[in-house]
Design a protein around this motif. Structure first.
Motif, PDB file in Angstrom:
ATOM      1  N   HIS A  37       0.780  -1.244   0.000  1.00 57.39           N
ATOM      2  CA  HIS A  37       0.000   0.000   0.000  1.00 57.39           C
ATOM      3  C   HIS A  37       0.811   1.294   0.000  1.00 57.39           C
ATOM      4  O   HIS A  37       0.239   2.359  -0.202  1.00 57.39           O
ATOM      5  N   CYS A  38       2.085   1.253   0.309  1.00 56.30           N
ATOM      6  CA  CYS A  38       2.791   2.508   0.586  1.00 56.30           C
ATOM      7  C   CYS A  38       4.042   2.747  -0.243  1.00 56.30           C
ATOM      8  O   CYS A  38       4.356   3.893  -0.578  1.00 56.30           O
ATOM      9  N   THR A  39       4.795   1.693  -0.566  1.00 50.32           N
ATOM     10  CA  THR A  39       6.123   1.931  -1.144  1.00 50.32           C
ATOM     11  C   THR A  39       6.062   2.489  -2.561  1.00 50.32           C
ATOM     12  O   THR A  39       7.055   3.018  -3.044  1.00 50.32           O
ATOM     13  N   VAL A  40       4.893   2.409  -3.191  1.00 51.14           N
ATOM     14  CA  VAL A  40       4.775   3.016  -4.522  1.00 51.14           C
ATOM     15  C   VAL A  40       5.101   4.510  -4.432  1.00 51.14           C
ATOM     16  O   VAL A  40       5.700   5.080  -5.331  1.00 51.14           O
ATOM     17  N   CYS A  41       4.750   5.145  -3.300  1.00 46.84           N
ATOM     18  CA  CYS A  41       5.089   6.560  -3.090  1.00 46.84           C
ATOM     19  C   CYS A  41       6.224   6.755  -2.083  1.00 46.84           C
ATOM     20  O   CYS A  41       6.937   7.750  -2.140  1.00 46.84           O
ATOM     21  N   HIS A  42       6.370   5.815  -1.132  1.00 46.66           N
ATOM     22  CA  HIS A  42       7.389   5.971  -0.076  1.00 46.66           C
ATOM     23  C   HIS A  42       8.496   4.935  -0.217  1.00 46.66           C
ATOM     24  O   HIS A  42       8.979   4.385   0.763  1.00 46.66           O
ATOM     25  N   GLY A  43       8.893   4.632  -1.462  1.00 45.96           N
ATOM     26  CA  GLY A  43       9.913   3.608  -1.679  1.00 45.96           C
ATOM     27  C   GLY A  43      11.301   4.180  -1.866  1.00 45.96           C
ATOM     28  O   GLY A  43      12.275   3.440  -1.984  1.00 45.96           O
ATOM     29  N   ASP A  62       8.129  15.136   8.205  1.00 45.73           N
ATOM     30  CA  ASP A  62       8.433  16.577   8.138  1.00 45.73           C
ATOM     31  C   ASP A  62       7.416  17.396   8.914  1.00 45.73           C
ATOM     32  O   ASP A  62       7.770  18.297   9.666  1.00 45.73           O
ATOM     33  N   GLN A  63       6.144  17.055   8.679  1.00 46.96           N
ATOM     34  CA  GLN A  63       5.098  17.886   9.288  1.00 46.96           C
ATOM     35  C   GLN A  63       4.970  17.660  10.790  1.00 46.96           C
ATOM     36  O   GLN A  63       4.673  18.566  11.546  1.00 46.96           O
ATOM     37  N   TYR A  64       5.198  16.406  11.215  1.00 42.73           N
ATOM     38  CA  TYR A  64       5.115  16.087  12.647  1.00 42.73           C
ATOM     39  C   TYR A  64       6.394  16.509  13.381  1.00 42.73           C
ATOM     40  O   TYR A  64       6.402  16.741  14.579  1.00 42.73           O
ATOM     41  N   GLY A  65       7.489  16.582  12.598  1.00 43.37           N
ATOM     42  CA  GLY A  65       8.765  16.975  13.190  1.00 43.37           C
ATOM     43  C   GLY A  65       9.327  15.943  14.154  1.00 43.37           C
ATOM     44  O   GLY A  65      10.039  16.279  15.098  1.00 43.37           O
ATOM     45  N   ASP A  81      -1.101   7.767  13.228  1.00 45.49           N
ATOM     46  CA  ASP A  81      -1.988   8.921  13.011  1.00 45.49           C
ATOM     47  C   ASP A  81      -2.319   9.098  11.526  1.00 45.49           C
ATOM     48  O   ASP A  81      -3.462   9.397  11.169  1.00 45.49           O
ATOM     49  N   LYS A  82      -1.310   8.834  10.665  1.00 47.51           N
ATOM     50  CA  LYS A  82      -1.505   9.055   9.224  1.00 47.51           C
ATOM     51  C   LYS A  82      -2.347   7.984   8.541  1.00 47.51           C
ATOM     52  O   LYS A  82      -2.871   8.207   7.447  1.00 47.51           O
ATOM     53  N   ILE A  83      -2.453   6.785   9.144  1.00 44.28           N
ATOM     54  CA  ILE A  83      -3.244   5.742   8.475  1.00 44.28           C
ATOM     55  C   ILE A  83      -4.661   5.660   9.031  1.00 44.28           C
ATOM     56  O   ILE A  83      -5.494   4.912   8.528  1.00 44.28           O
ATOM     57  N   ARG A  92      -5.195  11.529   5.010  1.00 46.85           N
ATOM     58  CA  ARG A  92      -5.076  10.134   5.443  1.00 46.85           C
ATOM     59  C   ARG A  92      -4.316   9.332   4.390  1.00 46.85           C
ATOM     60  O   ARG A  92      -4.497   9.535   3.185  1.00 46.85           O
ATOM     61  N   MET A  93      -3.459   8.420   4.872  1.00 49.14           N
ATOM     62  CA  MET A  93      -2.682   7.547   3.996  1.00 49.14           C
ATOM     63  C   MET A  93      -3.361   6.187   3.859  1.00 49.14           C
ATOM     64  O   MET A  93      -4.010   5.749   4.801  1.00 49.14           O
ATOM     65  N   PRO A  94      -3.155   5.461   2.743  1.00 45.35           N
ATOM     66  CA  PRO A  94      -2.456   5.893   1.533  1.00 45.35           C
ATOM     67  C   PRO A  94      -3.218   7.062   0.877  1.00 45.35           C
ATOM     68  O   PRO A  94      -4.453   7.023   0.811  1.00 45.35           O
TER      69      PRO A  94
HETATM   70  C1  HEC Z   1      -0.123   7.891  -3.708  1.00 39.08           C
HETATM   71  C2  HEC Z   1       1.080   8.207  -2.955  1.00 39.08           C
HETATM   72  C3  HEC Z   1       1.109   7.810  -1.488  1.00 39.08           C
HETATM   73  C4  HEC Z   1       0.822   6.593  -0.946  1.00 39.08           C
HETATM   74  C5  HEC Z   1       0.368   5.316  -1.639  1.00 39.08           C
HETATM   75  C6  HEC Z   1       1.111   6.717   0.476  1.00 39.08           C
HETATM   76  N1  HEC Z   1       1.541   7.974   0.780  1.00 39.08           N
HETATM   77 FE1  HEC Z   1       2.138   8.665   2.592  1.00 39.08          FE
HETATM   78  N2  HEC Z   1       2.467  10.512   1.821  1.00 39.08           N
HETATM   79  C7  HEC Z   1       2.221  10.872   0.503  1.00 39.08           C
HETATM   80  C8  HEC Z   1       2.384  12.312   0.381  1.00 39.08           C
HETATM   81  C9  HEC Z   1       2.195  13.121  -0.912  1.00 39.08           C
HETATM   82  C10 HEC Z   1       2.730  12.811   1.672  1.00 39.08           C
HETATM   83  C11 HEC Z   1       2.953  14.242   2.112  1.00 39.08           C
HETATM   84  C12 HEC Z   1       1.596  14.980   2.298  1.00 39.08           C
HETATM   85  C13 HEC Z   1       0.847  14.588   3.528  1.00 39.08           C
HETATM   86  O1  HEC Z   1       1.464  14.346   4.591  1.00 39.08           O
HETATM   87  O2  HEC Z   1      -0.381  14.502   3.488  1.00 39.08           O
HETATM   88  C14 HEC Z   1       2.800  11.650   2.530  1.00 39.08           C
HETATM   89  C15 HEC Z   1       3.157  11.689   3.852  1.00 39.08           C
HETATM   90  C16 HEC Z   1       3.219  10.594   4.718  1.00 39.08           C
HETATM   91  C17 HEC Z   1       3.729  10.633   6.052  1.00 39.08           C
HETATM   92  C18 HEC Z   1       4.446  11.785   6.727  1.00 39.08           C
HETATM   93  C19 HEC Z   1       3.749  12.918   7.333  1.00 39.08           C
HETATM   94  C20 HEC Z   1       4.755  14.042   7.627  1.00 39.08           C
HETATM   95  O3  HEC Z   1       4.943  14.331   8.811  1.00 39.08           O
HETATM   96  O4  HEC Z   1       5.328  14.588   6.708  1.00 39.08           O
HETATM   97  C21 HEC Z   1       3.575   9.373   6.569  1.00 39.08           C
HETATM   98  C22 HEC Z   1       3.987   8.893   7.960  1.00 39.08           C
HETATM   99  C23 HEC Z   1       2.991   8.576   5.522  1.00 39.08           C
HETATM  100  N3  HEC Z   1       2.791   9.328   4.426  1.00 39.08           N
HETATM  101  C24 HEC Z   1       2.704   7.236   5.672  1.00 39.08           C
HETATM  102  C25 HEC Z   1       2.153   6.462   4.652  1.00 39.08           C
HETATM  103  C26 HEC Z   1       1.812   5.076   4.832  1.00 39.08           C
HETATM  104  C27 HEC Z   1       2.009   4.274   6.109  1.00 39.08           C
HETATM  105  C28 HEC Z   1       1.326   4.633   3.650  1.00 39.08           C
HETATM  106  C29 HEC Z   1       0.777   3.272   3.330  1.00 39.08           C
HETATM  107  C30 HEC Z   1      -0.219   2.741   4.238  1.00 39.08           C
HETATM  108  C31 HEC Z   1       1.362   5.760   2.717  1.00 39.08           C
HETATM  109  N4  HEC Z   1       1.873   6.822   3.390  1.00 39.08           N
HETATM  110  C32 HEC Z   1       0.976   5.687   1.396  1.00 39.08           C
HETATM  111  C33 HEC Z   1       1.897  10.023  -0.534  1.00 39.08           C
HETATM  112  C34 HEC Z   1       1.527   8.692  -0.394  1.00 39.08           C
END
Ligand code: HEC
Length: 222
Positions: A37-43, A62-65, A81-83, A92-94
């Protein structure tokens, strides 16, 4: 001594194994969720990277510091918190959904709650080597005249024997029995013997493969 153990008494041991099994193993339980669910953007290697245990543990939001995982504190961890719905920062993530299932979220929570380890501190394999946890707790009083109490700890129900020898290895006294898991206290009376140092050996046997032996010294002072 021929120990006779009823199958039923092994049940507590099985229950312990069951509980241990429930512990989260990062590689098997958590990483697959991030991969799906996540590494496509956070890989990548900058920002929040969820490609491996080390990356996850060193990622800072970055935002939570702060670190995204705070071991032992799921409610304080930005990752959680983000999921979940309505994160404190951003969306909310993803991002764009679909979001994680309740099971996936509670699994991540449990992993952080348990200390966010890469592998649980105790695996079943370690648990099965029960003799390591069999413990001798000494004798009190010591020196003594003529009665002292030897204490030992059984990690599971077992038959045991306590044998006392002279310092030169001659047999002087023995007691044996069967006890449930926990501390066992056995009084030893060496009334008929003379002052000196004696050696005592405690042996436990829970089943064919689980047995162990420990020894200590006691001093009779008349
Ligand atoms: C489609 C792309 C995408 C996917 C998939 C995605 N993210 Fe993100 N994520 C982002 C982007 C863009 C941001 C920065 C904007 C925001 O925080 O809303 C971010 C920010 C975050 C942050 C950091 C908040 C900060 O303090 O900067 C966390 C933690 C995070 N994602 C966790 C996850 C997790 C866990 C998953 C999978 C369950 C996930 N993300 C899936 C795009 C994605």
């Amino acid at each position: 001594m021929t120990p006779k153990i009823l199958p039923a008494i092994l049940l507590p041991g099985l229950l312990i194994s069951g509980m241990v099994k429930a512990q989260i193993i990062y590689e098997e339980d958590v990483q697959p969720i991030f991969n799906e669910h996540c590494t496509v953007c956070h890989g990548g290697t900058s920002g929040v990277s969820l490609g491996s245990y080390d990356q996850v543990m060193s990622s800072v939001g970055d935002q939570y510091g702060e670190d995204i995982v705070i071991a032992g504190e799921p409610d304080e961890s930005p990752l959680v918190d983000k999921i979940e719905a309505n994160p404190r920062y951003g969306v909310r993530m993803p991002q764009g959904g679909p979001y994680l299932s309740d099971e996936e979220i509670s699994l991540i929570r449990q992993w952080i709650e348990e200390g966010a380890h890469e592998s649980p501190p105790t695996r079943i394999a370690d648990r099965e080597e029960i003799p390591g946890r069999f413990e001798l707790r000494g004798n009190y009083p010591n020196p003594f005249n003529p009665i002292t109490t030897v204490r030992f700890y059984l990690p599971r129900p077992a038959s045991w024997s306590l044998t006392v020898y002279t310092a030169s290895g001659s047999y002087v006294w023995e007691d044996s029995g069967w006890s449930g898991a926990g501390e066992v206290a056995i009084p030893v009376n060496l009334d008929a013997l003379s002052s000196g140092t004696y050696i005592y050996v405690v042996e436990m046997r829970a089943d064919q493969t689980t047995h162990a032996r420990l020894s200590g010294r006691m001093t009779l002072l008349k």
